[in-house]
Design a protein around this motif. Structure first.
Motif, PDB file in Angstrom:
ATOM      1  N   MET A  51       7.937  53.411  36.584  1.00 37.00           N
ATOM      2  CA  MET A  51       7.208  52.746  37.666  1.00 37.00           C
ATOM      3  C   MET A  51       6.865  53.731  38.771  1.00 37.00           C
ATOM      4  N   LEU A  52       7.852  54.550  39.190  1.00 36.00           N
ATOM      5  CA  LEU A  52       7.598  55.519  40.254  1.00 36.00           C
ATOM      6  C   LEU A  52       6.561  56.555  39.823  1.00 36.00           C
ATOM      7  N   ASP A  53       6.637  56.982  38.575  1.00 41.27           N
ATOM      8  CA  ASP A  53       5.679  57.969  38.080  1.00 41.27           C
ATOM      9  C   ASP A  53       4.259  57.403  38.131  1.00 41.27           C
ATOM     10  N   CYS A  54       4.106  56.152  37.718  1.00 40.10           N
ATOM     11  CA  CYS A  54       2.786  55.514  37.778  1.00 40.10           C
ATOM     12  C   CYS A  54       2.318  55.374  39.225  1.00 40.10           C
TER      13      CYS A  54
ATOM     14  N   TYR B   6      13.739  44.997  46.703  1.00 40.89           N
ATOM     15  CA  TYR B   6      13.061  46.290  46.660  1.00 40.89           C
ATOM     16  C   TYR B   6      11.815  46.217  45.786  1.00 40.89           C
ATOM     17  N   TYR B   7      11.935  45.640  44.595  1.00 43.67           N
ATOM     18  CA  TYR B   7      10.778  45.592  43.700  1.00 43.67           C
ATOM     19  C   TYR B   7       9.688  44.665  44.242  1.00 43.67           C
ATOM     20  N   GLN B   8      10.082  43.631  44.980  1.00 45.55           N
ATOM     21  CA  GLN B   8       9.092  42.799  45.643  1.00 45.55           C
ATOM     22  C   GLN B   8       8.355  43.605  46.712  1.00 45.55           C
ATOM     23  N   ALA B   9       9.107  44.404  47.493  1.00 51.94           N
ATOM     24  CA  ALA B   9       8.497  45.239  48.529  1.00 51.94           C
ATOM     25  C   ALA B   9       7.575  46.287  47.913  1.00 51.94           C
TER      26      ALA B   9
ATOM     27  N   ILE C 266       2.401  48.103  39.003  1.00 52.74           N
ATOM     28  CA  ILE C 266       2.602  46.706  39.397  1.00 52.74           C
ATOM     29  C   ILE C 266       3.229  45.911  38.255  1.00 52.74           C
ATOM     30  N   LYS C 267       2.753  46.135  37.049  1.00 50.08           N
ATOM     31  CA  LYS C 267       3.308  45.450  35.875  1.00 50.08           C
ATOM     32  C   LYS C 267       4.800  45.763  35.711  1.00 50.08           C
ATOM     33  N   LEU C 268       5.164  47.027  35.888  1.00 50.72           N
ATOM     34  CA  LEU C 268       6.562  47.417  35.762  1.00 50.72           C
ATOM     35  C   LEU C 268       7.401  46.827  36.886  1.00 50.72           C
ATOM     36  N   CYS C 269       6.838  46.745  38.095  1.00 50.96           N
ATOM     37  CA  CYS C 269       7.552  46.130  39.217  1.00 50.96           C
ATOM     38  C   CYS C 269       7.900  44.681  38.907  1.00 50.96           C
TER      39      CYS C 269
END
Length: 241
Positions: free
Chosen positions: A190-193, A218-221, A203-206
């Motif tokens: 997710m961070l790499d994307c 955190y993932y919502q933020a 967004i999909k990974l979040c």
């Protein structure tokens, strides 16, 4: 620092003595975690605590000692919250930890002074604490701290932010073994994307990570932050055409 202290204090608007006793209990339960892990309590600022390690005496592995203290403080907060009634506002503790050079000594005036720490390292720690609510976590580590404790704790990179000096710095939090094993691989993707502008995939990974029930705030933020980044990217592309 206690997050949302104003709301907590408001619930004791007609019971000042009760509020004082509540804060005393909170301090009694959490401050020993600092001192038993070789920390020095610098000052108490209302509901906040400032502490440092490696002074006035040398502390081996002081970065790890500070993280251990932070995790023990959060464990005590969980115990305190279990004893509250449903009507009482629960404690939420935010902790910023930074490692670096500081000026230490008896600082003040001729009439009043105390042994304290000053400098960019201290200001950055305060800034990290202030970011906890924004990122939905209770502990944020600076990059140097995270590097020094990586062999003892599961650190997880959260984002890259502007520092007070105008440079970009990475920020981290700490997970337990099960949490780290569950989220690390997908989190790093997710961070790499996110860092590389592949916002739809980020967004999909979040969304997938948020459904795991770990670091949900955190993932919502991050979902919100990435959507804004995607909108800005679209605006930039439209302007360039």
């Amino acid at each position: 620092d206690l997050r949302g202290f104003a709301r907590l204090a408001a619930s004791y608007a007609h019971n000042a003595q009760g509020l004082v006793q509540l804060i005393h209990n909170y301090m009694d339960q959490t401050l020993p975690a600092i001192t038993r892990n070789s920390g020095t309590v610098d000052k108490l600022v209302g509901d906040g605590v400032v502490a440092f390690w490696n002074a006035p005496h040398t502390v081996d592995n002081h970065a790890a000692q500070s993280v251990k203290a932070a995790m023990e403080m959060l464990a005590q907060i969980r115990k305190l919250n279990q004893m509250l009634t449903p009507e009482e506002v629960p404690f939420v503790l935010d902790i910023g930890i930074n490692t670096g050079i500081a000026v230490l000594g008896d600082i003040g005036s001729k009439r009043k002074f105390n042994y304290t720490a000053l400098g960019e390292t201290v200001r950055t720690a305060d800034g990290l604490e202030n970011l906890c609510k924004q990122y939905g976590v209770n502990i944020i580590l600076g990059e140097t701290t995270a590097t020094q404790v990586a062999n003892q704790y599961h650190t997880l990179e959260l984002d890259t932010v502007d520092s007070e000096t105008g440079t970009m710095t990475r920020i981290y939090t700490v997970l337990d073994d099960i949490q780290a094993q569950t989220v690390r691989e997908s989190h790093n993707r997710m961070l790499d994307c996110y860092y590389n502008g592949r916002y739809d995939q980020a967004i999909k990974l979040c969304r997938e990570l948020r459904n795991l029930g770990i670091l949900t705030d955190y993932y919502q933020a991050m979902h919100h932050r990435i959507k804004i980044a995607r909108m800005n990217q679209a605006d930039e592309n439209a302007s360039s055409t």
